[in-house]
Design a protein around this motif. Structure first.
Motif: not given
Length: 164
Positions: A51-56, A58-81
C-alpha cells in the motif's frame, strides 16, 4: 499538496474508513464487509507491503479524508494497493475526488512497472473511465463467479509504451 508514502500499520483505520465509505456509496449499505472487516483487510494489505497512501496537511474544518492521527497533522485521502503488477485497490476519499489524488497514486505505480493489470467491477463506469484515460485497455470479462462480490468484472491492462 498531496504527499505519497508507504502505508504504516497505524493507517489501517483510515484506509478502512475510505473503503467502507466507498462500499456504502456503491451499494447504499454495507453489502459485503463491516467497518471492522474493511480495517482488517486494509491491515493485511499494509502488512504485505502493498500500500501507498496519499496524504495532505489537515486543515481545521475540512472533510477531505480520514485523520491518520492528530499528532501527525495530516489526513489520508487515498490509497493504492499493488501486489507486483496487479493493482488490487485504488480508492480516494469522497471529498478529495477530482483533485488529482488518484492520478498521483496511479502515476507512482506506473513508474515502478512496465505492466500493470487490475479488475474493475463492470458497473463502476467512473473507475473504468479513469483507467482508460490512463492507458488501460480491456483484456477480459467475467460473470462475477470468481469474485467475492459475485458481480461482473472487467480485467484491464496497461503496458508502458515500447514494452510487450
Amino acid at each position: 499538496m498531496v504527499h505519497l508514502r508507504p502505508a504504516r500499520p497505524v493507517d489501517a483505520g483510515a484506509l478502512g474508513d475510505i473503503l467502507y465509505t466507498f462500499q456504502i456509496e456503491m451499494y447504499g449499505r454495507p453489502k459485503m464487509w463491516s467497518g471492522a472487516e474493511t480495517i482488517a483487510y486494509c491491515g493485511e494489505m499494509i502488512d504485505n507491503g502493498w500500500v501507498t497512501v496519499a496524504e495532505v496537511a489537515a486543515e481545521a474544518g475540512t472533510e477531505t479524508g480520514t485523520e491518520a492521527g492528530a499528532e501527525t497533522g495530516v489526513r489520508v485521502v487515498g490509497f493504492l494497493a499493488r501486489d507486483g503488477e496487479e493493482v488490487c485497490s485504488l480508492y480516494v476519499a469522497p471529498g478529495a475526488r477530482g483533485a488529482g489524488v488518484g492520478q498521483r497514486l496511479m502515476d507512482a505505480a506506473r513508474e515502478t512497472r512496465a505492466r500493470l493489470w487490475l479488475r474493475v467491477m463492470a458497473y463502476n463506469a467512473g473507475a473504468r473511465r479513469f483507467y482508460r484515460r490512463n492507458g488501460f485497455s480491456d483484456v477480459g470479462r467475467s460473470d462475477g463467479s470468481e469474485n467475492e462480490e459475485n458481480l461482473p468484472a472487467i480485467t484491464m491492462e496497461w503496458r508502458r509504451e515500447g514494452t510487450r
